[in-house]
Design a protein around this motif. Structure first.
Motif, short mmCIF file in Angstrom:
data_model
loop_
_atom_site.label_atom_id
_atom_site.label_comp_id
_atom_site.label_asym_id
_atom_site.label_seq_id
_atom_site.Cartn_x
_atom_site.Cartn_y
_atom_site.Cartn_z
N VAL A 168 0.81 -1.24 -0.08
CA VAL A 168 0.04 0.06 0.18
C VAL A 168 0.84 1.16 0.00
O VAL A 168 1.31 1.62 1.03
CB VAL A 168 -0.71 0.13 1.10
N PRO A 171 -0.04 6.40 2.89
CA PRO A 171 -0.74 5.77 4.75
C PRO A 171 -1.60 6.86 5.30
O PRO A 171 -2.08 6.92 6.41
CB PRO A 171 0.53 5.36 5.86
N GLY A 175 -5.71 4.83 2.23
CA GLY A 175 -4.79 3.24 1.86
C GLY A 175 -4.34 2.95 3.39
O GLY A 175 -5.18 1.49 3.26
N LEU A 176 -4.66 3.78 4.85
CA LEU A 176 -4.80 2.37 5.48
C LEU A 176 -6.05 1.86 5.99
O LEU A 176 -6.19 0.14 5.86
CB LEU A 176 -4.53 3.32 7.12
N ALA A 179 -5.45 -1.21 3.49
CA ALA A 179 -5.51 -2.23 4.86
C ALA A 179 -5.37 -2.74 5.46
O ALA A 179 -5.30 -4.50 5.22
CB ALA A 179 -3.83 -1.02 5.32
N THR A 191 3.07 -4.60 3.43
CA THR A 191 3.62 -3.31 3.24
C THR A 191 3.34 -2.27 3.44
O THR A 191 1.98 -2.09 2.26
CB THR A 191 5.64 -3.59 2.49
N ILE A 192 3.53 -1.15 4.61
CA ILE A 192 2.37 -0.13 3.38
C ILE A 192 3.39 1.07 4.18
O ILE A 192 4.84 1.52 4.68
CB ILE A 192 1.57 0.21 4.61
N LEU A 201 2.45 6.44 9.96
CA LEU A 201 2.98 5.35 9.70
C LEU A 201 2.50 4.36 10.85
O LEU A 201 2.89 3.23 11.14
CB LEU A 201 4.41 5.37 9.04
N ALA A 204 -0.67 3.05 10.78
CA ALA A 204 -0.17 1.89 10.66
C ALA A 204 0.12 0.84 11.59
O ALA A 204 -0.73 -0.03 12.23
CB ALA A 204 0.30 2.00 9.29
N PHE A 209 0.29 -3.37 11.93
CA PHE A 209 0.73 -3.72 10.90
C PHE A 209 2.16 -3.45 10.78
O PHE A 209 2.40 -2.08 11.20
CB PHE A 209 0.40 -2.65 9.82
N THR A 212 6.29 -1.32 7.95
CA THR A 212 5.91 -0.10 6.89
C THR A 212 6.70 0.20 6.56
O THR A 212 8.15 0.40 7.99
CB THR A 212 5.05 0.44 8.55
#
Length: 334
Positions: A168, A171, A175-176, A179, A191-192, A201, A204, A209, A212
């Motif tokens: 992704v 973030p 984007g989040l 995810a 992966t972000i 991040l 995230a 997650f 990052t």
């Protein structure tokens, strides 16, 4: 009542008193707004970036298309019910509507773009644009539904995500959300990545997650062998172009960011590596109830996306927080 409005086709917004809205037809309902999120689209409109010229004829117009509240006036079966509002108003009579229903409308108009939206205490909306909110799901979570439908639709457009390596890019809230829904769809590894995105991040990682990457802070490169599915949610054309180089043979790149300029792609590599590029924008009507259910299933996890809560009169401060990427999602409370 106080409202946040776009008054002219130039940078800037105004915050001032306006008349309470009147119902525009028998199928309209008056919503007492309890929570409204600031979106990246609202930032583009405030800064007057390219792509929103069509809303000029509607100005002055109240912004806000991510909102939830309680029905104050309208059909008796809706009175007192808590709802989230779908912002896309369809015409009901064009060829697309006749052939495919609301999802096919070619003459749609956006609440908060071409008609008054949710950055106010009250909004008039068509009853068909309201989705009931289950008991126990509070207004700020319900107001997350619209951006989360965008995220869920992007994951759906990717095809099969289960067992895939997923990247992704971007973030932000979309984007989040991507995810979260990719994880729900069974992604094997996720992966972000962002750029100068420490706060987002960190969110995230708080969501669970662990992988990052920040392009300005990390030395570790992204997977040289490529990712099976990449979601581009930055809105930066150069990132969309670069994403293709990170895509595995046979991989799919889903573009869900809104770009003010064109992006370029290596078509020869795309053909030889049998890669796909897919756009994703608006979720079909059926997706809304699915997303409401998903949020209700993990409410406190989705709540982590809300980083700031502000009264409506401080909305312009919220725009500044979103613009400098200090915030994830700013939720206004009229």
């Amino acid at each position: 009542m106080l409202a946040i409005r776009k008054a002219a086709p130039e940078p800037g917004l105004i915050c001032h008193e306006v008349e309470a809205p009147a119902l525009l037809g028998d199928d309209e309902m008056l919503i007492r707004i309890e929570a409204a999120g600031i979106c990246g689209t609202d930032l583009h409109i405030a800064d007057w970036t390219a792509g929103y010229e069509a809303m000029t004829s509607a100005m002055p117009v109240t912004l806000g298309h991510e909102f939830a509240g309680t029905v104050e006036r309208g059909p008796s079966e809706w009175l007192g019910r808590r709802v989230v509002v779908r912002p896309s108003v369809t015409c009901g009579h064009c060829e697309g509507c006749r052939q495919r229903g609301e999802d096919g409308c070619t003459a749609r108009s956006g609440i908060g773009i071409r008609r008054n939206g949710g950055f106010a205490s009250l909004a008039s909306v068509p009853s068909r644009n309201c989705v009931a909110v289950p008991e126990g799901l509070d207004a700020e979570l319900a107001a997350l539904t619209e951006p989360m439908t965008v995220a869920a639709q992007a994951v759906s457009r990717a095809g099969t995500v289960e067992g895939k390596r997923v990247l992704v890019l971007g973030p932000g809230p979309i984007g989040l959300g991507v995810a979260l829904f990719a994880e729900r769809a069974g992604a094997a590894a996720l992966t972000i990545a962002g750029r100068d995105d420490a706060a987002r991040l960190a969110c995230a990682r708080a969501l669970g997650f662990g992988d990052t990457r920040d392009a300005l802070a990390d030395d570790e490169p992204l997977a040289p062998s490529g990712y099976d599915v990449i979601f581009e949610a930055t809105g930066v054309p150069e990132v969309a172009s670069a994403a293709q180089r990170l895509l595995a043979p046979g991989g799919v790149l889903v573009i869900c960011g809104i770009h003010a300029r064109p992006a370029s792609f290596d078509l020869t590599a795309m053909v030889r590596l049998e890669q796909g590029v897919i756009g994703s924008y608006r979720a079909p009507v059926a997706r809304w109830s699915e997303v409401v259910a998903a949020i209700a299933d993990e409410p406190e996890r989705f709540r982590r996306l809300i980083s700031h809560r502000l009264p409506l009169e401080d909305a312009l401060d919220g725009f500044a927080l979103m613009r400098n990427r200090t915030a994830i999602k700013v939720m206004l409370q009229p």
